[in-house]
Design a protein around this motif. Structure first.
Motif, PDB file in Angstrom:
ATOM      1  N   LEU A 103       0.680  -0.801  -0.164  1.00 10.87           N
ATOM      2  CA  LEU A 103       0.133  -0.030  -0.084  1.00 10.87           C
ATOM      3  C   LEU A 103       1.075   1.247  -0.134  1.00 10.87           C
ATOM      4  O   LEU A 103       0.679   2.560  -0.475  1.00 10.87           O
ATOM      5  N   TRP A 104       2.089   0.973   0.357  1.00 11.16           N
ATOM      6  CA  TRP A 104       3.120   2.476   0.213  1.00 11.16           C
ATOM      7  C   TRP A 104       3.055   3.059  -0.747  1.00 11.16           C
ATOM      8  O   TRP A 104       3.361   2.028  -1.995  1.00 11.16           O
ATOM      9  N   SER A 105       2.847   4.509  -0.845  1.00  8.50           N
ATOM     10  CA  SER A 105       2.990   4.263  -2.853  1.00  8.50           C
ATOM     11  C   SER A 105       3.831   6.044  -2.276  1.00  8.50           C
ATOM     12  O   SER A 105       4.255   7.414  -3.244  1.00  8.50           O
ATOM     13  N   ASN A 106       3.483   7.141  -1.338  1.00  9.73           N
ATOM     14  CA  ASN A 106       3.883   8.104  -1.240  1.00  9.73           C
ATOM     15  C   ASN A 106       5.147   8.058   0.491  1.00  9.73           C
ATOM     16  O   ASN A 106       4.425   8.366   1.514  1.00  9.73           O
ATOM     17  N   TYR A 107       6.232   8.695  -0.358  1.00  9.76           N
ATOM     18  CA  TYR A 107       7.067   8.351   1.422  1.00  9.76           C
ATOM     19  C   TYR A 107       8.291   9.042   1.118  1.00  9.76           C
ATOM     20  O   TYR A 107       8.819   9.506  -0.509  1.00  9.76           O
ATOM     21  N   THR A 108       9.341   9.813   2.168  1.00  7.41           N
ATOM     22  CA  THR A 108      10.439  10.070   1.203  1.00  7.41           C
ATOM     23  C   THR A 108      11.329   9.139   0.991  1.00  7.41           C
ATOM     24  O   THR A 108      11.587   7.757   1.684  1.00  7.41           O
ATOM     25  N   GLN A 109      13.000   9.290   0.103  1.00  6.32           N
ATOM     26  CA  GLN A 109      14.242   8.910  -0.012  1.00  6.32           C
ATOM     27  C   GLN A 109      14.758   7.889   1.530  1.00  6.32           C
ATOM     28  O   GLN A 109      14.576   6.630   1.497  1.00  6.32           O
ATOM     29  N   LYS A 110      14.086   8.560   2.647  1.00  7.33           N
ATOM     30  CA  LYS A 110      15.044   9.060   3.380  1.00  7.33           C
ATOM     31  C   LYS A 110      14.475   8.238   4.656  1.00  7.33           C
ATOM     32  O   LYS A 110      15.084   6.178   4.440  1.00  7.33           O
TER      33      LYS A 110
END
Length: 239
Positions: free
Chosen positions: A143-150
């Motif tokens: 479900l993950w689709s909107n996150y930071t590279q860090k």
């Protein structure tokens, strides 16, 4: 109510966990109506809502903020929060997944350390089986689709270190090489398989709303899923 390609959705329920959906602008009267329906239903069927576990979350639209008047359930005021956990997955008012990735990173750290301590004397074959069982589930990762590279990188490093620690490998050894040597899926491979599995189930579902999601190739999740499979591991799109 929330509109999904022309269909109105005002509640999502699983067992005894319920989420009521309502676009608050210009008023919250409809939300109060939905809560009233829930209250009447509970009375008619001898049920009682746990007000302490019931919360209100307002999703942000850019920098716009909303002033929410008191909203009651069974006569008790509901607390307004910026995040809540639904079926084990953190949902935030910014619609970002960083909080949930961090949840999984911490959980993975605990599981990895537990396996390293308790099964230090086992054979490598047994350790690899334990790793696949306890460290590759990555709960709700599809479900993950909107996150930071860090945040994403921190979870990937935790996954690699859990494998190194369990097998007693050098901390600076190549991640791709160690997973290849021991025939074990690396972090990106696990994500791709989990995404492919969910996508297959969504496309094969007879549920009307899931069919809408499956057929809308411009939806954020479908776009992200396709990106994960088309691009190489080193070229993920971050937000």
């Amino acid at each position: 109510m929330k509109r999904v390609d022309g269909s109105f959705v005002n509640n999502i329920s699983y067992a005894d966990d319920m989420v009521l959906l309502r676009v608050l602008s210009p008023s919250i009267n409809a939300l109060k109506v939905l809560l009233g329906i829930c209250e009447r239903y509970s009375v008619a069927h001898g049920l009682k809502y746990n007000v302490k576990k019931s919360e209100i979350l307002v999703f942000k639209s850019g920098t716009k903020t909303y002033s929410i008047p008191p909203i009651n359930l069974d006569g008790s005021p509901l607390q307004t929060v910026t995040k809540f956990k639904y079926l084990g997955h953190w949902v935030t008012d910014t619609l970002k997944d960083n909080e949930d990735l961090e949840r999984e990173r911490r959980a993975l750290s605990v599981r990895g350390n537990m396996l390293s301590r308790r099964f230090a004397r086992c054979s490598r074959e047994v350790k690899i089986t334990l790793f696949k069982t306890y460290c590759q589930n990555l709960y709700t990762c599809n479900l993950w689709s909107n996150y930071t590279q860090k945040t994403f990188s921190a979870l990937r490093v935790q996954y690699n270190n859990a494998f190194r620690g369990l097998l007693g490998l050098p901390w600076r050894c190549s991640a791709s090489a160690m997973f290849a040597e021991w025939s074990t899926d690396g972090f990106h491979a696990v994500l791709r398989k989990r995404v492919a599995s969910l996508w297959d189930r969504v496309r094969g579902s007879t549920n009307t709303l899931l069919r809408v999601i499956a057929e809308r190739v411009d939806s954020p999740h479908i776009t992200h899923w396709m990106t994960m499979h088309v691009r190489s591991n080193e070229h993920y799109v971050f937000h």
